[in-house]
Design a protein around this motif. Structure first.
Motif, PDB file in Angstrom:
ATOM      1  N   ARG A 236     -24.667  39.393 -41.579  1.00 21.86           N
ATOM      2  CA  ARG A 236     -23.574  40.303 -41.279  1.00 21.86           C
ATOM      3  C   ARG A 236     -22.632  39.763 -40.350  1.00 21.86           C
ATOM      4  O   ARG A 236     -22.942  38.955 -39.306  1.00 21.86           O
ATOM      5  CB  ARG A 236     -24.201  41.551 -40.686  1.00 21.86           C
ATOM      6  N   LEU A 237     -21.452  40.078 -40.307  1.00 20.61           N
ATOM      7  CA  LEU A 237     -20.075  39.934 -39.462  1.00 20.61           C
ATOM      8  C   LEU A 237     -19.941  40.862 -38.373  1.00 20.61           C
ATOM      9  O   LEU A 237     -20.021  41.961 -38.953  1.00 20.61           O
ATOM     10  CB  LEU A 237     -19.227  39.177 -40.297  1.00 20.61           C
ATOM     11  N   ARG A 238     -20.031  40.533 -37.140  1.00 27.27           N
ATOM     12  CA  ARG A 238     -19.804  41.406 -36.188  1.00 27.27           C
ATOM     13  C   ARG A 238     -18.494  41.057 -35.212  1.00 27.27           C
ATOM     14  O   ARG A 238     -18.155  39.915 -34.992  1.00 27.27           O
ATOM     15  CB  ARG A 238     -21.199  41.637 -35.533  1.00 27.27           C
ATOM     16  N   LEU A 239     -17.855  41.838 -34.681  1.00 24.46           N
ATOM     17  CA  LEU A 239     -17.026  41.966 -33.445  1.00 24.46           C
ATOM     18  C   LEU A 239     -17.764  42.561 -32.468  1.00 24.46           C
ATOM     19  O   LEU A 239     -18.417  43.622 -32.484  1.00 24.46           O
ATOM     20  CB  LEU A 239     -15.536  42.558 -34.015  1.00 24.46           C
ATOM     21  N   PHE A 240     -17.304  42.177 -31.203  1.00 27.15           N
ATOM     22  CA  PHE A 240     -17.704  42.418 -30.078  1.00 27.15           C
ATOM     23  C   PHE A 240     -16.686  43.284 -29.274  1.00 27.15           C
ATOM     24  O   PHE A 240     -15.676  42.832 -28.726  1.00 27.15           O
ATOM     25  CB  PHE A 240     -17.964  41.335 -29.028  1.00 27.15           C
ATOM     26  N   ARG A 241     -16.973  44.646 -29.163  1.00 25.20           N
ATOM     27  CA  ARG A 241     -16.242  45.513 -28.414  1.00 25.20           C
ATOM     28  C   ARG A 241     -14.609  45.532 -28.846  1.00 25.20           C
ATOM     29  O   ARG A 241     -13.778  45.309 -27.785  1.00 25.20           O
ATOM     30  CB  ARG A 241     -16.364  45.402 -26.964  1.00 25.20           C
ATOM     31  N   PRO A 242     -14.051  45.342 -30.112  1.00 24.99           N
ATOM     32  CA  PRO A 242     -12.732  45.103 -30.507  1.00 24.99           C
ATOM     33  C   PRO A 242     -11.812  45.938 -30.064  1.00 24.99           C
ATOM     34  O   PRO A 242     -10.664  45.599 -29.685  1.00 24.99           O
ATOM     35  CB  PRO A 242     -12.946  44.787 -31.897  1.00 24.99           C
ATOM     36  N   MET A 243     -12.125  47.296 -29.815  1.00 15.93           N
ATOM     37  CA  MET A 243     -11.008  48.340 -29.607  1.00 15.93           C
ATOM     38  C   MET A 243     -10.782  48.220 -28.021  1.00 15.93           C
ATOM     39  O   MET A 243      -9.751  48.336 -27.583  1.00 15.93           O
ATOM     40  CB  MET A 243     -11.767  49.552 -29.711  1.00 15.93           C
ATOM     41  N   LEU A 244     -11.599  47.377 -27.275  1.00 15.42           N
ATOM     42  CA  LEU A 244     -11.050  47.007 -25.770  1.00 15.42           C
ATOM     43  C   LEU A 244     -10.214  46.012 -25.972  1.00 15.42           C
ATOM     44  O   LEU A 244      -9.049  46.115 -24.955  1.00 15.42           O
ATOM     45  CB  LEU A 244     -12.228  46.385 -25.016  1.00 15.42           C
ATOM     46  N   ASN A 245     -10.124  45.225 -26.732  1.00  9.98           N
ATOM     47  CA  ASN A 245      -9.130  44.266 -26.818  1.00  9.98           C
ATOM     48  C   ASN A 245      -7.482  44.863 -27.266  1.00  9.98           C
ATOM     49  O   ASN A 245      -6.707  44.452 -27.001  1.00  9.98           O
ATOM     50  CB  ASN A 245      -9.460  43.035 -27.954  1.00  9.98           C
TER      51      ASN A 245
ATOM     52  N   TYR B 145     -24.516  38.417 -31.845  1.00 12.01           N
ATOM     53  CA  TYR B 145     -24.946  37.686 -32.870  1.00 12.01           C
ATOM     54  C   TYR B 145     -25.887  38.865 -33.716  1.00 12.01           C
ATOM     55  O   TYR B 145     -26.536  38.480 -34.723  1.00 12.01           O
ATOM     56  CB  TYR B 145     -25.879  36.531 -32.749  1.00 12.01           C
ATOM     57  N   GLY B 146     -26.031  39.979 -33.065  1.00 12.45           N
ATOM     58  CA  GLY B 146     -26.802  41.116 -34.055  1.00 12.45           C
ATOM     59  C   GLY B 146     -28.313  40.942 -33.833  1.00 12.45           C
ATOM     60  O   GLY B 146     -29.211  41.716 -34.403  1.00 12.45           O
ATOM     61  N   ARG B 147     -29.057  40.339 -33.151  1.00  9.61           N
ATOM     62  CA  ARG B 147     -30.277  40.205 -32.560  1.00  9.61           C
ATOM     63  C   ARG B 147     -30.587  41.463 -32.050  1.00  9.61           C
ATOM     64  O   ARG B 147     -31.869  41.706 -32.002  1.00  9.61           O
ATOM     65  CB  ARG B 147     -30.717  38.911 -31.848  1.00  9.61           C
ATOM     66  N   THR B 148     -29.775  41.871 -30.971  1.00 11.34           N
ATOM     67  CA  THR B 148     -30.207  43.100 -30.429  1.00 11.34           C
ATOM     68  C   THR B 148     -29.204  44.507 -31.053  1.00 11.34           C
ATOM     69  O   THR B 148     -27.819  44.028 -31.063  1.00 11.34           O
ATOM     70  CB  THR B 148     -29.846  43.302 -28.755  1.00 11.34           C
ATOM     71  N   VAL B 149     -29.520  45.490 -31.346  1.00  8.98           N
ATOM     72  CA  VAL B 149     -28.990  46.411 -31.804  1.00  8.98           C
ATOM     73  C   VAL B 149     -27.993  47.132 -30.833  1.00  8.98           C
ATOM     74  O   VAL B 149     -28.557  47.368 -29.762  1.00  8.98           O
ATOM     75  CB  VAL B 149     -29.561  47.435 -32.452  1.00  8.98           C
ATOM     76  N   SER B 150     -26.752  47.365 -30.956  1.00  4.83           N
ATOM     77  CA  SER B 150     -25.703  47.940 -29.914  1.00  4.83           C
ATOM     78  C   SER B 150     -24.731  48.433 -30.516  1.00  4.83           C
ATOM     79  O   SER B 150     -24.047  47.941 -31.619  1.00  4.83           O
ATOM     80  CB  SER B 150     -25.349  46.785 -28.998  1.00  4.83           C
ATOM     81  N   ASP B 151     -24.208  49.479 -29.744  1.00  3.20           N
ATOM     82  CA  ASP B 151     -22.854  50.106 -30.218  1.00  3.20           C
ATOM     83  C   ASP B 151     -21.750  49.448 -29.658  1.00  3.20           C
ATOM     84  O   ASP B 151     -20.518  49.759 -30.069  1.00  3.20           O
ATOM     85  CB  ASP B 151     -22.775  51.672 -29.835  1.00  3.20           C
ATOM     86  N   TRP B 152     -22.015  48.226 -29.120  1.00  2.00           N
ATOM     87  CA  TRP B 152     -20.914  47.323 -28.827  1.00  2.00           C
ATOM     88  C   TRP B 152     -20.419  46.439 -30.003  1.00  2.00           C
ATOM     89  O   TRP B 152     -19.413  45.853 -30.040  1.00  2.00           O
ATOM     90  CB  TRP B 152     -21.295  46.481 -27.434  1.00  2.00           C
ATOM     91  N   THR B 153     -21.140  46.427 -30.923  1.00  2.00           N
ATOM     92  CA  THR B 153     -20.527  45.562 -32.156  1.00  2.00           C
ATOM     93  C   THR B 153     -20.145  46.404 -33.046  1.00  2.00           C
ATOM     94  O   THR B 153     -20.455  47.423 -33.436  1.00  2.00           O
ATOM     95  CB  THR B 153     -21.890  44.847 -32.780  1.00  2.00           C
ATOM     96  N   PHE B 154     -19.154  45.776 -33.660  1.00  6.33           N
ATOM     97  CA  PHE B 154     -18.326  46.431 -34.842  1.00  6.33           C
ATOM     98  C   PHE B 154     -18.537  45.558 -36.104  1.00  6.33           C
ATOM     99  O   PHE B 154     -18.500  44.431 -36.276  1.00  6.33           O
ATOM    100  CB  PHE B 154     -16.757  46.477 -34.288  1.00  6.33           C
TER     101      PHE B 154
END
Length: 397
Positions: free
Chosen positions: A120-129, A386-395
């Protein structure tokens, strides 16, 4: 949404129905329609007829290898935002008097797409950017836009070029949204024309060896930013004007500049990174400290994430406070410094091993047991990215 797909030399136009559009993945917040903005629903896609050969892992530096497509969105004062366009990657055509070239009316952002668990592809907290970019646009007198709509356009661009996202936990796809004035006049004025575009680049390590601690050169004769300026915005002028000091740092045997400010030599940033000091403070408390957002400091996404992460641990004091070279020198003399590190999207976490200041080489502890905090923060952040830990910081893309 209109999709132009290339088959050989023929371009096919596919109109998606409302029902089909509803089935497209969508994870962005509801758009703020009070802002006159382009809409992701109006996105036009022109796929490249010829795809590039992707380089072997390790054969590219930072920001030198670009993907097949780019996003462009034009704006004018009279017509507003035009429909977003994803098209084959290529050169821009600019008027020679373009005010972004002459007066630096431009800004940019930097974030990454990571290929993680489950492919899976993830972005890290992109709304902050997106929010930081919108704030910089206001400061530069460039047009406002709906941040959620831009994020959805970026998501579609990454989706199209998804094969470029490296299958590696030490590489990623760097995303560079850019907003420039295209005002074709030599007059210094608020732009009546602008271009927002996004390009993608495969990236590995920002520094040659990110496992090694870097050295900093601290000299107050150069200033990165000042009160009332634009040091808290990602504008090109903040970086181009830093090159002279950067190369002087190299002449002194250092890799980056430790930017100081004021008569008391306040510590602000390290090269293009935010900076953190882990130490035993003047009151005998274990503390992780970083300079405050007072207009001089870029509000880094990684910086904010480190503060939130370590405050959640609740294991030591975490503060945003002014730090001076006098305090650092005194703490080093009393062996109260545990470690110093920089943070940013490009490097994530970068340990600092030496600081050259007033003719002295200050050795910073960063080996063995003292570096456990840096390693722990880096691991927790990259596990999320990289998605090894589930978090609402990823999109999810």
């Amino acid at each position: 949404m209109t999709v132009h797909s290339s088959v050989g030399a023929v371009t096919q136009v596919v109109l998606l129905s409302d029902a089909q559009r509803e089935n497209l993945p969508s994870t962005t917040p509801m758009a703020n329609h009070r802002i006159p903005s382009f809409m992701a629903a109006d996105l036009v896609i022109q796929l490249s007829c010829t795809l590039k050969t992707k380089p072997d892992r390790g054969s590219f530096g930072f920001g030198t290898v670009f993907t097949d497509h780019m996003l462009t969105i034009e704006w004018s004062e009279t017509e507003g935002w035009q429909a977003p366009l994803i098209k084959p990657f290529g050169d821009l055509s600019l008027h020679p008097a373009c005010s972004s070239l002459h007066y630096g009316i431009q800004l940019f952002e930097g974030l990454k797409a990571y290929r993680g668990d489950g492919d899976r592809l993830r972005l890290f907290r992109p709304m902050l950017n997106m929010n930081r970019m919108a704030a910089a646009a206001k400061r530069a007198c460039l047009p406002a836009f709906d941040q959620s709509e831009l994020l959805e356009c970026i998501r579609r661009l990454i989706e199209i070029d998804q094969d470029w996202v490296p299958r590696s936990d030490s590489a990623s796809l760097y995303i560079r949204p850019t907003l420039i004035s295209t005002e074709p006049t030599l007059g210094v004025k608020k732009p009546s024309r602008a271009l927002l575009y996004v390009i993608l680049s495969q990236v590995g390590s920002y520094f040659d060896n990110e496992a090694e601690a870097i050295s900093l050169w601290a000299d107050p004769k150069y200033t990165r930013a000042w009160k009332g300026g634009t040091g808290d915005c990602k504008m090109g002028g903040n970086y181009g004007s830093a090159l002279f000091a950067q190369y002087e740092a190299v002449d002194y045997g250092c890799q980056q500049v430790l930017w100081l400010y004021g008569e008391d030599h306040q510590i602000t940033e390290a090269g293009t990174m935010n900076i953190f000091l882990h130490w035993i403070n003047e009151d005998g408390e274990e503390e992780l400290a970083t300079p405050p957002l007072d207009g001089l400091i870029l509000p880094g996404i990684t910086r904010q994430s480190i503060l939130e992460l370590t405050r959640k641990w609740d294991e030591f004091k975490v503060t945003e406070r002014f730090l001076t070279m006098g305090q650092l020198c005194s703490a080093l003399k009393q062996q109260q410094v545990k470690e110093i590190f920089g943070s940013g999207t490009a490097c994530v976490i970068c340990p600092i091993g030496h600081v050259t200041y007033q003719g002295k080489s200050l050795k910073i502890p960063c080996q063995g047991e003292n570096s456990t905090l840096t390693s722990r923060i880096a691991k927790e952040l990259t596990d999320i990215q990289y998605g090894r830990t589930v978090s609402d910081w990823t999109f999810l893309v």
